[in-house]
Write a protein that holds these residues in place. Structure first.
Motif, short mmCIF file in Angstrom:
data_model
loop_
_atom_site.label_atom_id
_atom_site.label_comp_id
_atom_site.label_asym_id
_atom_site.label_seq_id
_atom_site.Cartn_x
_atom_site.Cartn_y
_atom_site.Cartn_z
N ILE A 29 0.86 -1.18 0.00
CA ILE A 29 0.00 0.00 0.00
C ILE A 29 0.90 1.23 0.00
O ILE A 29 2.04 1.19 0.49
N LEU A 30 0.40 2.33 -0.56
CA LEU A 30 1.18 3.57 -0.55
C LEU A 30 0.24 4.76 -0.54
O LEU A 30 -0.92 4.68 -0.95
N ASN A 31 0.78 5.87 -0.07
CA ASN A 31 0.07 7.14 -0.07
C ASN A 31 1.04 8.23 -0.51
O ASN A 31 2.18 8.27 -0.05
N GLU A 32 0.58 9.09 -1.41
CA GLU A 32 1.44 10.13 -1.96
C GLU A 32 0.68 11.46 -2.00
O GLU A 32 -0.51 11.49 -2.32
N TRP A 33 1.41 12.54 -1.68
CA TRP A 33 0.83 13.88 -1.69
C TRP A 33 1.62 14.78 -2.62
O TRP A 33 2.86 14.76 -2.60
N TYR A 34 0.91 15.60 -3.42
CA TYR A 34 1.50 16.53 -4.38
C TYR A 34 1.45 17.94 -3.80
O TYR A 34 0.35 18.48 -3.59
N HIS A 35 2.61 18.53 -3.60
CA HIS A 35 2.70 19.87 -3.05
C HIS A 35 3.06 20.84 -4.17
O HIS A 35 4.17 20.81 -4.69
N ASP A 36 2.11 21.67 -4.57
CA ASP A 36 2.32 22.67 -5.61
C ASP A 36 3.15 23.82 -5.02
O ASP A 36 2.65 24.59 -4.19
N LEU A 37 4.40 23.92 -5.45
CA LEU A 37 5.29 24.92 -4.85
C LEU A 37 4.96 26.34 -5.30
O LEU A 37 5.25 27.30 -4.58
N ASP A 38 4.37 26.48 -6.49
CA ASP A 38 4.02 27.82 -6.98
C ASP A 38 2.77 28.34 -6.28
O ASP A 38 2.71 29.50 -5.88
N ALA A 39 1.76 27.48 -6.14
CA ALA A 39 0.53 27.89 -5.46
C ALA A 39 0.65 27.77 -3.94
O ALA A 39 -0.22 28.25 -3.21
N LYS A 40 1.70 27.09 -3.48
CA LYS A 40 1.96 26.89 -2.05
C LYS A 40 0.79 26.17 -1.37
O LYS A 40 0.30 26.60 -0.31
N GLU A 41 0.38 25.06 -2.00
CA GLU A 41 -0.71 24.27 -1.43
C GLU A 41 -0.63 22.85 -1.97
O GLU A 41 0.02 22.58 -2.98
N PHE A 42 -1.30 21.92 -1.28
CA PHE A 42 -1.39 20.56 -1.76
C PHE A 42 -2.54 20.47 -2.77
O PHE A 42 -3.67 20.89 -2.47
N SER A 43 -2.25 19.94 -3.95
CA SER A 43 -3.24 19.92 -5.02
C SER A 43 -3.79 18.53 -5.31
O SER A 43 -4.82 18.41 -5.97
N LYS A 44 -3.11 17.48 -4.83
CA LYS A 44 -3.53 16.13 -5.19
C LYS A 44 -2.99 15.14 -4.17
O LYS A 44 -1.91 15.32 -3.61
N SER A 45 -3.76 14.07 -3.95
CA SER A 45 -3.28 12.96 -3.15
C SER A 45 -3.54 11.67 -3.90
O SER A 45 -4.43 11.60 -4.75
N ARG A 46 -2.78 10.66 -3.58
CA ARG A 46 -2.89 9.37 -4.26
C ARG A 46 -2.79 8.24 -3.24
O ARG A 46 -1.88 8.21 -2.42
N PHE A 47 -3.77 7.35 -3.30
CA PHE A 47 -3.71 6.12 -2.52
C PHE A 47 -3.67 4.95 -3.48
O PHE A 47 -4.37 4.93 -4.49
N GLN A 48 -2.82 3.97 -3.16
CA GLN A 48 -2.69 2.81 -4.05
C GLN A 48 -2.48 1.55 -3.24
O GLN A 48 -1.74 1.52 -2.26
N GLY A 49 -3.16 0.50 -3.65
CA GLY A 49 -2.95 -0.83 -3.09
C GLY A 49 -2.73 -1.80 -4.23
O GLY A 49 -3.43 -1.72 -5.25
N GLY A 50 -1.76 -2.69 -4.09
CA GLY A 50 -1.46 -3.58 -5.20
C GLY A 50 -0.81 -4.88 -4.77
O GLY A 50 -0.54 -5.10 -3.58
N LEU A 51 -0.56 -5.70 -5.76
CA LEU A 51 0.02 -7.02 -5.53
C LEU A 51 0.98 -7.33 -6.66
O LEU A 51 0.62 -7.26 -7.84
N MET A 52 2.24 -7.62 -6.32
CA MET A 52 3.26 -8.01 -7.30
C MET A 52 3.58 -9.50 -7.14
O MET A 52 3.60 -10.01 -6.01
N TYR A 53 3.81 -10.15 -8.26
CA TYR A 53 4.23 -11.55 -8.24
C TYR A 53 5.60 -11.67 -8.90
O TYR A 53 5.80 -11.24 -10.04
N LYS A 54 6.56 -12.24 -8.17
CA LYS A 54 7.92 -12.41 -8.67
C LYS A 54 8.01 -13.74 -9.40
O LYS A 54 8.03 -14.81 -8.79
N ILE A 55 8.06 -13.68 -10.73
CA ILE A 55 8.14 -14.90 -11.54
C ILE A 55 9.50 -15.57 -11.34
O ILE A 55 9.60 -16.77 -11.11
#
Length: 209
Positions: A149-175
């Motif tokens: 699982i991961l969480n990511e936040w986008y900080h717009d340095l020009d507007a000086k604010e957070f503009s986007k967030s991302r949540f992701q859950g996944g599954l990888m298989y090592k062949i």
């Protein structure tokens, strides 16, 4: 192997029920010198009904200073497709700092990325971002599976604010030691936009030497 395919298929079906867009990611990487890795990452992104929306190629270099710290840089060049089926080019650079450690089967990671947006269109101004990503990965060694699982936040340095967030859950298989395949669900939340939320189903393939 049949159990692994079943697990991935069920995961894919579960994620697909929530998704609006579908993304296909690939990554090819190799060590070109001691502790220096080169990667090439083509990606294709589709909107609903598998309508082509964006495609690009990203290249990068990453240097491992220690088992706990890496620095990297890269460049992405691609095209967006608008409603008139016109291709609009864009370019983006990035600089990464990564850290993490392993504890038993857990692998927490943190990445700080500086990047810009620039689609090369007339009267468009690039926007600088800091992106903060925290990820937790778990290895099921007997099955070669890596849920995360991961969480990511986008900080717009020009507007000086957070503009986007991302949540992701996944599954990888090592062949094997060179190949990995995976599936993920990604939820993008736009904090200062009328479109607000985008649900994404992703399929990935990684090859490393």
């Amino acid at each position: 192997m049949k159990k692994i395919i079943l697990v991935l298929s069920v995961t894919l079906a579960f994620f697909q029920t929530f998704s609006q867009d579908t993304w296909f990611e690939t990554e090819f990487s190799t060590e070109i010198a001691k502790d220096l890795e080169f990667s090439v990452s083509p990606e294709i992104r589709f909107k609903e009904n598998l309508e082509l929306n964006e495609y690009f190629l990203q290249t990068g270099l990453e240097y491992k200073f220690s088992k706990y710290f890496k620095l990297g840089a890269g460049y992405r060049f691609g095209y967006n497709i608008n409603g008139d089926d016109e291709h609009e080019s864009f370019g983006r650079f990035l600089v990464d700092a990564k850290t993490g450690f392993k504890w038993k089967n857990f692998n927490p990671k943190f990445r700080l990325r500086f990047t810009n947006d620039d689609d090369f269109a007339d009267n468009n101004e690039a926007t600088n971002y800091l992106r903060y990503k925290l990820e937790l990965e778990y290895k099921i060694k007997k099955l070669n599976l890596e849920p995360y699982i991961l969480n990511e936040w986008y900080h717009d340095l020009d507007a000086k604010e957070f503009s986007k967030s991302r949540f992701q859950g996944g599954l990888m298989y090592k062949i094997n030691k060179h190949h990995k395949i995976g599936v993920y669900y990604r939820l993008n939340t736009y904090l200062n936009s009328t479109k607000h939320i985008k649900n994404i189903l992703g399929l990935s393939y990684k090859f490393s030497l």
